[in-house]
Design a protein around this motif. Structure first.
Motif, PDB file in Angstrom:
ATOM      1  N   LEU A 128       0.830  -1.206   0.000  1.00 37.06           N
ATOM      2  CA  LEU A 128       0.000   0.000   0.000  1.00 37.06           C
ATOM      3  C   LEU A 128       0.867   1.260   0.000  1.00 37.06           C
ATOM      4  N   ALA A 129       2.023   1.182   0.650  1.00 36.84           N
ATOM      5  CA  ALA A 129       2.898   2.354   0.725  1.00 36.84           C
ATOM      6  C   ALA A 129       3.442   2.742  -0.642  1.00 36.84           C
ATOM      7  N   GLY A 130       3.453   1.796  -1.577  1.00 37.46           N
ATOM      8  CA  GLY A 130       3.990   2.089  -2.900  1.00 37.46           C
ATOM      9  C   GLY A 130       2.946   2.333  -3.958  1.00 37.46           C
ATOM     10  N   ALA A 131       1.671   2.355  -3.583  1.00 38.50           N
ATOM     11  CA  ALA A 131       0.607   2.578  -4.570  1.00 38.50           C
ATOM     12  C   ALA A 131       0.759   3.948  -5.219  1.00 38.50           C
ATOM     13  N   LYS A 132       0.729   3.965  -6.556  1.00 39.83           N
ATOM     14  CA  LYS A 132       0.940   5.207  -7.295  1.00 39.83           C
ATOM     15  C   LYS A 132      -0.324   5.733  -7.966  1.00 39.83           C
ATOM     16  N   ALA A 204       5.648  10.253   1.284  1.00 39.55           N
ATOM     17  CA  ALA A 204       4.705  11.119   1.995  1.00 39.55           C
ATOM     18  C   ALA A 204       4.371  10.501   3.348  1.00 39.55           C
ATOM     19  N   GLY A 205       3.925  11.331   4.276  1.00 41.43           N
ATOM     20  CA  GLY A 205       3.623  10.861   5.620  1.00 41.43           C
ATOM     21  C   GLY A 205       2.612   9.736   5.661  1.00 41.43           C
ATOM     22  N   TRP A 206       1.562   9.825   4.829  1.00 43.62           N
ATOM     23  CA  TRP A 206       0.534   8.792   4.857  1.00 43.62           C
ATOM     24  C   TRP A 206       1.078   7.447   4.375  1.00 43.62           C
ATOM     25  N   ARG A 207       2.089   7.433   3.506  1.00 44.42           N
ATOM     26  CA  ARG A 207       2.691   6.180   3.045  1.00 44.42           C
ATOM     27  C   ARG A 207       3.505   5.516   4.160  1.00 44.42           C
ATOM     28  N   TRP A 208       4.177   6.328   4.974  1.00 45.17           N
ATOM     29  CA  TRP A 208       4.975   5.780   6.060  1.00 45.17           C
ATOM     30  C   TRP A 208       4.122   4.995   7.059  1.00 45.17           C
ATOM     31  N   LEU A 209       2.882   5.385   7.217  1.00 45.72           N
ATOM     32  CA  LEU A 209       2.021   4.692   8.174  1.00 45.72           C
ATOM     33  C   LEU A 209       1.829   3.230   7.781  1.00 45.72           C
ATOM     34  N   PHE A 210       1.675   2.937   6.488  1.00 47.32           N
ATOM     35  CA  PHE A 210       1.514   1.557   6.033  1.00 47.32           C
ATOM     36  C   PHE A 210       2.822   0.778   6.179  1.00 47.32           C
ATOM     37  N   VAL A 211       3.954   1.449   5.966  1.00 47.75           N
ATOM     38  CA  VAL A 211       5.248   0.788   6.149  1.00 47.75           C
ATOM     39  C   VAL A 211       5.403   0.344   7.601  1.00 47.75           C
TER      40      VAL A 211
END
Length: 512
Positions: A128-132, A204-211
């Motif tokens: 999910l963190a890599g969804a473009k 982005a901050g929202w991507r880090w949450l999934f990581v």
């Protein structure tokens, strides 16, 4: 030596109601030392891994909303109801995986099946963190839902296989508290990530949450393989539970009429589940569950709607993420109080608190519908905060279902999956009809519908209580209220070092 007359000694497995205030606070205070030690080990393993797994998965679920209002909408260029469709994609995967997963669970040991689901879920959460794009997010969320499908009903099924009536609701409540605590973690976590990690390493901050979500989940999945207990009917002695403790578990369940797995599946058998009033009514209750939870989801949109383009923000991103956690904290606290009261002073009765909470929910939903949407924070926010009071009855409802379907493990697993399947089937379309994103937070029609449904829930719960009471009276008349365990349910005989045999017969230990 002459033949010895039989003598009876009490079993160590207790099924009596709590006899002290300590027993009301925690049930193991009133049982034997052996049973207390067994329950401690069971709680430590099953509740620890169950709660951690639930916590991580519900953090992920709430992350979608937090991510949407914290940058995902702009980064992926989402418009119209595309947020709703991303939620629906997860829901569809979740629905498809429910029944197959619980069918498999009655045939495959839990310590194998659940970690398998966990690892698959972790891999796609990282993705999910890599969804473009919108389409990538849509597809990945579907697969995440597919792997997550079996976790929640599986844990409730396993809890119902180990604990008796004075123990089950509290454990269900502790497990379900993760659902309420998760958004609290998610809200503050998202706020912290937005401040400290937004843009770090190009993410982005929202991507880090999934990581971070995936990083936390992976070790939990690995440890679950070694520590998560199977059901008493399938468990084997291991480094955690001895043969005697597994026998004790089977004895405890035999005393309350809870049968192990092993009944064959067939089309006729599955059809009988659909025709059972217990399966039908409990599933019907969960079908309406989305109406009870949706009014609270408007809180975050209500806060965000105060910020107008070109004007100073009324609420910061941190406040938009953090204020709704007050509602989650209330739901968690109220739910825990309810299960403790039900197990303790109410002596296992579930319906009084369930019906009371749904009556309060009716009042709250009516007030949300008739009061101004953009009234003062002190007028509107408290209604959002307490709006999930009816939904907080999930632990008690699941405990009630497990107790009423004690005599059929397969039907209990089927019903748990059916309840969750129908709940999320309705979750897939109710937001698109009654709580559309484009209308948020002006969802007065949805709040009206939620009030009507809460009233309907009161009627259904009352019907379950009446039918359960009639069934209990009928069994009492037929002397079936506490049937003796069958030979297949009994633990293996324990042969002593002496010349006498001690055979555990569920309620008593008979010396021959």
């Amino acid at each position: 030596m002459g033949e010895r007359a039989p003598s009876i000694a009490p079993s160590v497995a207790s099924s009596t109601p709590s006899s002290s205030w300590k027993g009301w606070l925690w049930d193991s205070a009133d049982v034997s030392k052996e049973e207390r030690r067994f329950l401690l080990k069971l709680d430590f393993t099953l509740l620890t891994f169950g709660t951690l797994g639930m916590l991580i998965k519900w953090i992920d679920t709430s992350n979608i909303t937090n991510a949407f209002v914290s940058g995902m909408k702009e980064d992926l260029n989402l418009y119209g109801n595309q947020y709703n469709y991303i939620v629906v994609a997860w829901t569809v995967g979740y629905i498809i995986g429910q029944w197959p997963s619980n069918f498999i669970l009655t045939r495959v040991p839990a310590h194998i099946w659940i970690p398998f689901l966990e690892i698959g879920w972790t891999i796609f959460t990282f993705s999910l963190a890599g969804a473009k794009s919108y389409s990538a997010m849509l597809g990945i969320r579907f697969v995440v839902g597919l792997f997550e499908a079996g976790y929640w009903p599986a844990l409730y099924y396993i809890l119902g296989s180990w604990y008796n009536k004075r123990e089950l609701a509290k454990r269900n409540g502790i497990l379900q508290s993760a659902v309420s605590i998760a958004p609290i973690f998610s809200g503050f976590l998202q706020a912290g990530i937005y401040k400290s990690l937004n843009g770090h390493a190009g993410l982005a901050g929202w991507r880090w949450l999934f990581v971070i979500n995936g990083i936390i989940s992976l070790p939990i999945a690995i440890l679950a393989y070694f520590c998560l207990p199977d059901t008493p009917g399938t468990a084997k002695p291991n480094w955690l539970f001895s043969e005697r403790e597994i026998e004790l578990a089977r004895e405890r369940m035999a005393r309350v009429g809870r049968t192990p797995e092993g009944k064959p599946y067939s089309a006729k058998v599955i059809l009988s589940y659909f025709l059972s009033w217990k399966t039908v009514l409990f599933t019907l209750i969960f079908t309406m569950q989305p109406f009870g939870s949706q009014p609270f989801t408007a809180f975050v949109f209500w806060l965000k709607a105060h910020n107008k383009k070109g004007q100073p923000a009324v609420y910061s991103v941190a406040q938009i993420n953090e204020y709704p956690t007050i509602g989650n904290a209330f739901t968690c606290a109220y739910s825990l109080v309810a299960v403790w009261v039900s197990d303790g002073p109410l002596r296992g009765r579930r319906w009084p608190i369930i019906i009371f909470s749904n009556l309060i929910a009716i009042v709250v939903f009516v007030l949300l519908a008739v009061t101004p949407v953009f009234g003062p924070f002190s007028h509107r926010a408290p209604l959002y905060i307490v709006s999930s009071i009816g939904g907080s009855m999930v632990p008690l409802t699941m405990a009630w279902m497990a107790e009423l379907i004690s005599d059929n493990a397969e039907q209990r697993a089927f019903t748990a999956a059916a309840m969750n399947t129908l709940q999320y089937t309705f979750t897939a379309w109710i937001p698109l009809v009654w709580f559309q994103q484009v209308h948020q937070p002006n969802v007065t029609a949805g709040n009206r519908a939620a009030a009507v449904v809460a009233g309907f829930n009161v009627i259904v719960f009352a019907t379950i209580a009446v039918l359960a009471h009639r069934e209990k009276l009928q069994k009492k008349q037929n002397h079936e209220l506490a049937p003796p365990p069958t030979p297949s349910d009994l633990p293996s005989p324990i042969i002593s070092d002496g010349d006498e045999k001690k055979v555990h017969l569920g309620v008593n230990t008979v010396e021959i």
